[in-house]
Design an enzyme around this catalytic site. Structure first.
Site, mmCIF file in Angstrom:
data_model
loop_
_atom_site.group_PDB
_atom_site.id
_atom_site.type_symbol
_atom_site.label_atom_id
_atom_site.label_comp_id
_atom_site.label_asym_id
_atom_site.label_seq_id
_atom_site.Cartn_x
_atom_site.Cartn_y
_atom_site.Cartn_z
ATOM 1 N N HIS A 1 27.803 -10.050 22.255
ATOM 2 C CA HIS A 1 27.843 -10.231 23.713
ATOM 3 C C HIS A 1 26.426 -10.469 24.245
ATOM 4 O O HIS A 1 26.215 -11.331 25.098
ATOM 5 C CB HIS A 1 28.406 -8.974 24.396
ATOM 6 C CG HIS A 1 29.837 -8.685 24.073
ATOM 7 N ND1 HIS A 1 30.230 -7.601 23.333
ATOM 8 C CD2 HIS A 1 30.979 -9.346 24.402
ATOM 9 C CE1 HIS A 1 31.548 -7.589 23.227
ATOM 10 N NE2 HIS A 1 32.031 -8.640 23.852
ATOM 11 N N GLY B 1 32.300 -16.597 22.480
ATOM 12 C CA GLY B 1 31.869 -16.540 21.078
ATOM 13 C C GLY B 1 32.822 -17.295 20.164
ATOM 14 O O GLY B 1 34.041 -17.267 20.364
ATOM 15 N N GLN B 2 32.232 -17.931 19.159
ATOM 16 C CA GLN B 2 33.047 -18.713 18.210
ATOM 17 C C GLN B 2 33.868 -17.848 17.259
ATOM 18 O O GLN B 2 34.686 -18.367 16.516
ATOM 19 C CB GLN B 2 32.138 -19.604 17.366
ATOM 20 C CG GLN B 2 32.031 -21.014 17.900
ATOM 21 C CD GLN B 2 30.894 -21.768 17.244
ATOM 22 O OE1 GLN B 2 30.558 -21.483 16.083
ATOM 23 N NE2 GLN B 2 30.314 -22.684 17.961
ATOM 24 N N SER C 1 32.218 -7.148 16.295
ATOM 25 C CA SER C 1 33.437 -7.102 17.092
ATOM 26 C C SER C 1 33.513 -5.715 17.722
ATOM 27 O O SER C 1 33.118 -4.726 17.093
ATOM 28 C CB SER C 1 34.653 -7.316 16.176
ATOM 29 O OG SER C 1 35.821 -6.847 16.805
ATOM 30 N N GLY D 1 34.189 -5.368 27.534
ATOM 31 C CA GLY D 1 33.336 -4.200 27.321
ATOM 32 C C GLY D 1 33.171 -3.882 25.846
ATOM 33 O O GLY D 1 33.405 -4.731 24.992
ATOM 34 N N ALA D 2 32.753 -2.617 25.565
ATOM 35 C CA ALA D 2 32.395 -2.209 24.194
ATOM 36 C C ALA D 2 31.412 -3.243 23.633
ATOM 37 O O ALA D 2 31.639 -3.833 22.579
ATOM 38 C CB ALA D 2 33.637 -2.060 23.318
ATOM 39 N N GLN E 1 46.891 -9.514 27.598
ATOM 40 C CA GLN E 1 46.639 -10.224 26.342
ATOM 41 C C GLN E 1 46.884 -9.355 25.113
ATOM 42 O O GLN E 1 46.687 -9.795 23.985
ATOM 43 C CB GLN E 1 45.240 -10.815 26.327
ATOM 44 C CG GLN E 1 44.088 -9.828 26.189
ATOM 45 C CD GLN E 1 42.742 -10.513 26.342
ATOM 46 O OE1 GLN E 1 42.329 -10.869 27.444
ATOM 47 N NE2 GLN E 1 42.036 -10.726 25.242
HETATM 48 O O1 PAF Z 1 37.120 -12.501 24.277
HETATM 49 C C1 PAF Z 1 37.367 -11.578 25.085
HETATM 50 O O2 PAF Z 1 36.667 -10.558 25.158
HETATM 51 C C2 PAF Z 1 38.575 -11.701 26.004
HETATM 52 O O3 PAF Z 1 39.617 -12.356 25.381
HETATM 53 C C3 PAF Z 1 38.225 -12.367 27.350
HETATM 54 C C4 PAF Z 1 37.784 -13.794 27.163
HETATM 55 C C5 PAF Z 1 37.138 -11.567 28.056
HETATM 56 C C6 PAF Z 1 39.478 -12.375 28.250
HETATM 57 O O4 PAF Z 1 39.950 -11.095 28.490
#
Ligand code: PAF
Length: 282
Positions: A37, A147-148, A185, A31-32, A61
């Site tokens: 995106h 995304g890279q 970001s 999100g955000a 994560q």
């Molecule tokens: O890049 C992200 O936004 C996150 O790491 C992902 C790939 C959605 C996994 O939670």
């Protein structure tokens, strides 16, 4: 845009499409949403018949509780954007849908996850690997887009997909930047205007590092010069490394036969930003 909240809903909607040879493109997100995106989504629309986006802020994560707590959440705006961009399905699971139990699984990506982000964010890539595996298992897309800007994440996801023989094509797309050069970001939402200006040291350092390397300058002294600039400006630099873009192995000099990138992580105020620049192509 149809909102799907459960694995069962995703399965019943998408299996009909897949049985009719309709291709599914998938963009997982937390999100955000920003133009980076939307760029992934536009490519997904170009490459596939139907596009699924997921929004799920994955707790496993985050190695830092404050980073997780402060991760920007803009769901109403995100949904509006996704609808406008022509996304077909939004997968919007609750925490319990993805993690009915705390996973015992830990993922290691030997050689790929012990440098850069892996070094400074212990457990981060295990969490990324677990959630991406879960999301790919649920959505079962033909193609997934990343995304890279998260170069190491892309390498890890490619490895995950190869090691688990997942039948999905991974496409990574170049970083989208503001006119100033600042990489887009979700974390930028936490920066003040002044901090955004301060953050330009990141792209300036990457561009400087690249041009020094391409003009034959020694990497280790270039890196020292950059470190010094961060120290003088009192900005916490976690790493500034030249790496093989696929294996993430650190390099001590430019090698035109190896695809390489410079990767950086730094704190602008309390916000940790990462970025990278390609030095030598594949
Ligand atoms: O890049 C992200 O936004 C996150 O790491 C992902 C790939 C959605 C996994 O939670």
């Amino acid at each position: 845009m149809k909102i799907l909240r459960t694995k069962e809903a995703v399965n019943s909607e998408l299996s009909i499409l897949k049985n009719n040879q309709i291709s599914i493109g998938f963009v997982p997100t937390m999100g955000a949403l920003h133009d980076g995106h939307l760029d992934l989504i536009k490519k997904a629309k170009l490459y596939s018949d139907y596009v699924v986006v997921s929004i799920f802020i994955n707790p496993t994560q985050f190695n830092n509780a404050e980073d997780f707590a402060k991760y920007p959440q803009t769901l109403d705006k995100d949904m509006e954007l996704l609808d406008k961009t022509g996304v077909d399905y939004l997968f919007l699971p609750e925490l319990e849908e993805i993690y009915p139990n705390k996973p015992r699984l830990k993922m290691l990506f030997e050689g790929l996850d012990n440098t850069l982000e892996g070094e400074f964010r212990p457990g981060h890539f295990s969490g990324v690997g677990i959630v991406v595996a879960k999301l790919l298992n649920i959505v079962k897309p033909h193609i997934a887009f990343f995304g890279q800007k998260d170069l190491q994440q892309v390498a890890i996801i490619r490895q995950l997909v190869a090691d688990l023989s997942m039948d999905v094509k991974i496409i990574s797309l170049p970083t989208v930047r503001e006119g100033s050069g600042l990489a887009l970001s979700s974390r930028n939402m936490r920066l003040s205007e002044k901090e955004k200006e301060k953050a330009l040291i990141i792209i300036h350092s990457l561009s400087f590092g690249k041009s020094e390397l391409l003009s034959g300058k020694d990497w280790l002294s270039t890196r020292e010069e950059i470190k010094e600039k961060f120290t003088v400006q009192d900005i916490k630099l976690e790493y500034f490394e030249l790496v093989n873009s696929h294996t993430m192995d650190k390099l001590e000099k430019i090698d035109h036969t190896i695809p390489s990138s410079i990767c950086i992580a730094a704190y602008i105020g309390k916000v940790r930003l990462i970025d990278n620049i390609t030095v030598t192509e594949d």
